[in-house]
Design a protein around this motif. Structure first.
Motif, mmCIF file in Angstrom:
data_model
loop_
_atom_site.group_PDB
_atom_site.id
_atom_site.type_symbol
_atom_site.label_atom_id
_atom_site.label_comp_id
_atom_site.label_asym_id
_atom_site.label_seq_id
_atom_site.Cartn_x
_atom_site.Cartn_y
_atom_site.Cartn_z
ATOM 1 N N ASP A 1 0.743 -1.227 0.083
ATOM 2 C CA ASP A 1 0.165 0.019 0.004
ATOM 3 C C ASP A 1 0.866 1.236 0.014
ATOM 4 O O ASP A 1 0.358 2.355 0.244
ATOM 5 C CB ASP A 1 -0.842 0.052 1.226
ATOM 6 C CG ASP A 1 -1.950 -1.162 1.195
ATOM 7 O OD1 ASP A 1 -2.561 -1.357 0.271
ATOM 8 O OD2 ASP A 1 -2.059 -1.960 2.424
ATOM 9 N N TRP B 1 2.490 3.782 -1.938
ATOM 10 C CA TRP B 1 2.448 4.327 -3.683
ATOM 11 C C TRP B 1 3.617 4.766 -3.984
ATOM 12 O O TRP B 1 4.506 5.431 -3.488
ATOM 13 C CB TRP B 1 1.372 5.570 -3.601
ATOM 14 C CG TRP B 1 1.241 6.101 -4.881
ATOM 15 C CD1 TRP B 1 0.543 5.573 -6.038
ATOM 16 C CD2 TRP B 1 2.129 7.142 -5.525
ATOM 17 N NE1 TRP B 1 0.670 6.193 -7.046
ATOM 18 C CE2 TRP B 1 1.805 7.346 -6.906
ATOM 19 C CE3 TRP B 1 3.150 7.882 -4.944
ATOM 20 C CZ2 TRP B 1 2.095 8.189 -7.703
ATOM 21 C CZ3 TRP B 1 3.510 8.806 -5.895
ATOM 22 C CH2 TRP B 1 3.226 8.888 -7.377
ATOM 23 N N SER C 1 -2.776 -1.458 -9.438
ATOM 24 C CA SER C 1 -3.462 -2.899 -9.338
ATOM 25 C C SER C 1 -3.145 -3.555 -10.656
ATOM 26 O O SER C 1 -2.984 -4.726 -10.421
ATOM 27 C CB SER C 1 -4.814 -2.590 -9.343
ATOM 28 O OG SER C 1 -5.627 -1.830 -10.279
ATOM 29 N N ARG D 1 1.129 -4.540 -9.964
ATOM 30 C CA ARG D 1 1.803 -4.897 -8.348
ATOM 31 C C ARG D 1 2.289 -6.211 -8.656
ATOM 32 O O ARG D 1 3.414 -6.340 -7.902
ATOM 33 C CB ARG D 1 0.490 -4.692 -7.554
ATOM 34 C CG ARG D 1 0.961 -4.928 -6.267
ATOM 35 C CD ARG D 1 -0.157 -4.645 -4.942
ATOM 36 N NE ARG D 1 -0.123 -3.401 -4.762
ATOM 37 C CZ ARG D 1 -1.295 -2.958 -4.299
ATOM 38 N NH1 ARG D 1 -2.185 -3.523 -3.809
ATOM 39 N NH2 ARG D 1 -1.381 -1.447 -4.040
ATOM 40 N N ILE E 1 -7.811 2.977 4.572
ATOM 41 C CA ILE E 1 -8.493 2.253 3.442
ATOM 42 C C ILE E 1 -9.477 1.225 4.480
ATOM 43 O O ILE E 1 -10.282 0.448 3.797
ATOM 44 C CB ILE E 1 -7.806 1.692 2.559
ATOM 45 C CG1 ILE E 1 -6.547 0.812 3.263
ATOM 46 C CG2 ILE E 1 -6.981 2.828 1.823
ATOM 47 C CD1 ILE E 1 -5.670 0.229 2.333
ATOM 48 N N ARG F 1 -6.017 0.267 8.745
ATOM 49 C CA ARG F 1 -5.242 0.140 7.466
ATOM 50 C C ARG F 1 -4.964 1.172 6.883
ATOM 51 O O ARG F 1 -6.043 2.033 6.334
ATOM 52 C CB ARG F 1 -5.458 -1.206 6.864
ATOM 53 C CG ARG F 1 -4.335 -1.553 5.645
ATOM 54 C CD ARG F 1 -4.723 -3.091 5.224
ATOM 55 N NE ARG F 1 -3.402 -3.128 3.939
ATOM 56 C CZ ARG F 1 -3.525 -4.284 3.548
ATOM 57 N NH1 ARG F 1 -4.141 -5.398 4.159
ATOM 58 N NH2 ARG F 1 -2.686 -4.584 2.516
ATOM 59 N N SER G 1 -2.889 3.633 3.430
ATOM 60 C CA SER G 1 -2.460 3.737 2.106
ATOM 61 C C SER G 1 -1.731 5.118 1.871
ATOM 62 O O SER G 1 -2.448 6.050 2.269
ATOM 63 C CB SER G 1 -3.327 3.247 0.986
ATOM 64 O OG SER G 1 -2.642 3.373 -0.297
#
Length: 491
Positions: free
Chosen positions: A72, A74, A84, A87, A110, A120, A122
């Motif tokens: 997560d 970036w 996505s 990855r 997220i 959690r 990102s």
């Protein structure tokens, strides 16, 4: 199907019920003191990096540190591809080479804290609007997969023209399929302003500050819940109706036309017996119209759902009875998953079916019912043991975890010892105490049911114990004690 949305508002809690043909399908609850965090943007500070778990704990000012996984984090992708898509093909940079303790990061929640787990995070920021999702760090332009494939290329081309001057990625949401260029342009302007406010706040505020808060549940009703099949949105508060209507007319005019102020004397949730359905959704057993039933058990690791025929004997033969019960159960299970907001791993134990065509029909119907879910689901076929394994994305606490807490009597086990088991525990405890102490008398304080057993069926054993230790044992009933609770007082 006709869909209505009922909103029950109070200063401390907002409850939203999605009703289809008089049956409750979804319930969303937001409490003022426990508002969800998903979508919020924070200025976090790295508290600890864990190379072994390829993750880091980030302090964002909450009670528990939040969790950032390496997947997560970036970073700009080649050729503007969305993360996505690349990855799994690009080697990941170890987390210890990307973040360090004490570093200040702009992060977004997220997934809400669930149980003992922190939120959690990102580092890829996304801001949701009425028709678009803005990705300020990316250049990717995409279209929701729920929009028919034939329209996606045309919509993507339109978006690229609107997004190109100032950059930034955009994803078209499902409810933006029929939007005009002007509506899309207005939404882009709103999203860019929101991102500008976030950047300005990140330079001005200290670490562990909230930079951006997602919309309230009331506002998200207009943004996320309203669809073409929604007939009405009824609100039982005049003040909230006026506020929501003003918000809707500015950002979501089509949804705002469906708003109604409920003025009835009866509570709005009484119209479709919503509170009764909520009470049933907190129980293990779910009755089916045919006479069959489901048993739903939620554990820390997974949720199991067992299908039973119960009293249903209406079909011509046993195979047809099982088939019809399983077929009816598919709709009930899908509804319970939405209503209870069950997520993670889910195991469904349909009644064993001998015929393969029956299995295929039940599985196809089950997937069809799951397709109505707003939350992402994935159901596999029947396993060798006849079980269907599935997953449902977990984004917030389940209904039971939100409204209930473990029973203080059974400590969450769901069972308690029998009165006889407790009396024998007390016998053993008195023997243990008698070896260490020499009181004048032992007094047993326990629940009325345990004391009654001592005075009746266990009276002979109690007299024998008193004779063996050479001390009198008196009894005292306390109705405030639970079935397993007792106290032995040394006098």
């Amino acid at each position: 199907m006709q869909e209505d949305i009922l909103i029950n508002w109070s200063p401390q809690e907002t409850r939203v019920a999605v009703v289809e043909n008089g049956a409750l399908q979804e319930l969303h609850v937001e409490r003022t003191l426990e508002r969800g965090l998903v979508g919020n943007v924070y200025l976090g500070k790295v508290a600890r990096v864990l190379p072994g778990m390829q993750s880091a704990f980030i302090d964002i000012g909450l009670e528990r540190a939040a969790f950032l996984h390496v997947a997560d984090v970036w970073h700009r992708q080649p050729d503007g591809e969305p993360p996505s898509l690349v990855r799994n093909t690009q080697p990941q940079i170890p987390i210890e080479k990307q973040v360090f303790e004490g570093q200040v990061l702009t992060v977004q929640v997220i997934k809400d804290p669930i149980g003992t787990k922190g939120a959690r995070l990102s580092t890829q920021i996304s801001i949701a609007g009425r028709m678009l999702v803005f990705l300020p760090q990316d250049d990717h332009v995409g279209v929701s997969q729920k929009i028919p494939p034939a329209l996606r290329d045309e919509l993507r081309s339109r978006l690229q023209l609107l997004a190109s001057p100032q950059g930034g990625g955009l994803i078209l949401r499902t409810n933006g399929e029929d939007a005009s260029d002007q509506e899309l342009s207005d939404d882009i302007t709103y999203l860019r302003k929101a991102w500008a406010r976030i950047k300005e706040a990140s330079l001005r505020l200290p670490p562990m500050s909230l930079l951006h808060q997602d919309l309230s549940l009331l506002q998200r009703v207009l943004r996320d819940f309203v669809s073409n099949k929604t007939q009405t949105i009824r609100v039982d508060s005049r003040e909230q109706y006026d506020s929501l209507r003003a918000f809707g007319l500015e950002f979501m005019p089509a949804a705002a036309t469906k708003l109604q102020h409920y003025k009835g004397e009866r509570p709005i949730f009484d119209l479709d017996a919503i509170d009764d359905d909520i009470a049933k959704a907190l129980g293990r057993r779910v009755e089916l119209k045919s006479g069959g039933y489901l048993i739903v058990d939620q554990t820390e690791a997974l949720t199991t759902i067992d299908v039973n025929t119960g009293g249903f004997v209406g079909a011509r033969n046993f195979d047809d009875t099982i088939f019809k019960t399983n077929l009816e159960a598919t709709q009930a299970i899908a509804r319970q998953l939405r209503l209870r907001n069950l997520g993670g791993i889910i195991i469904v134990d349909f009644i064993d079916m001998v015929r393969t065509d029956h299995q295929d029909t039940v599985l196809a119907e089950f997937r069809k019912q799951l397709g109505r879910d707003r939350v992402k689901t994935n159901a596999s076929g029947f396993s060798q043991l006849g079980l269907v394994e599935m997953t449902r994305k977990r984004t917030r606490e389940s209904l039971a975890h939100m409204l209930c807490e473990p029973c203080p009597t059974c400590e969450g086990k769901g069972i308690v010892k029998t009165a006889r088991s407790v009396t024998y525990d007390i016998f053993r405890e008195i023997l243990r105490e008698a070896r260490q102490f020499n009181p004048r008398e032992f007094r047993v304080v326990a629940s009325p049911k345990v004391i009654e057993l001592f005075l009746d069926e266990e009276s002979e054993h109690l007299a024998g114990l008193s004779e063996f230790i050479g001390k009198p044992v008196s009894l005292q009933s306390d109705s405030a004690m639970g079935p397993e609770q007792y106290d032995i007082v040394l006098l």
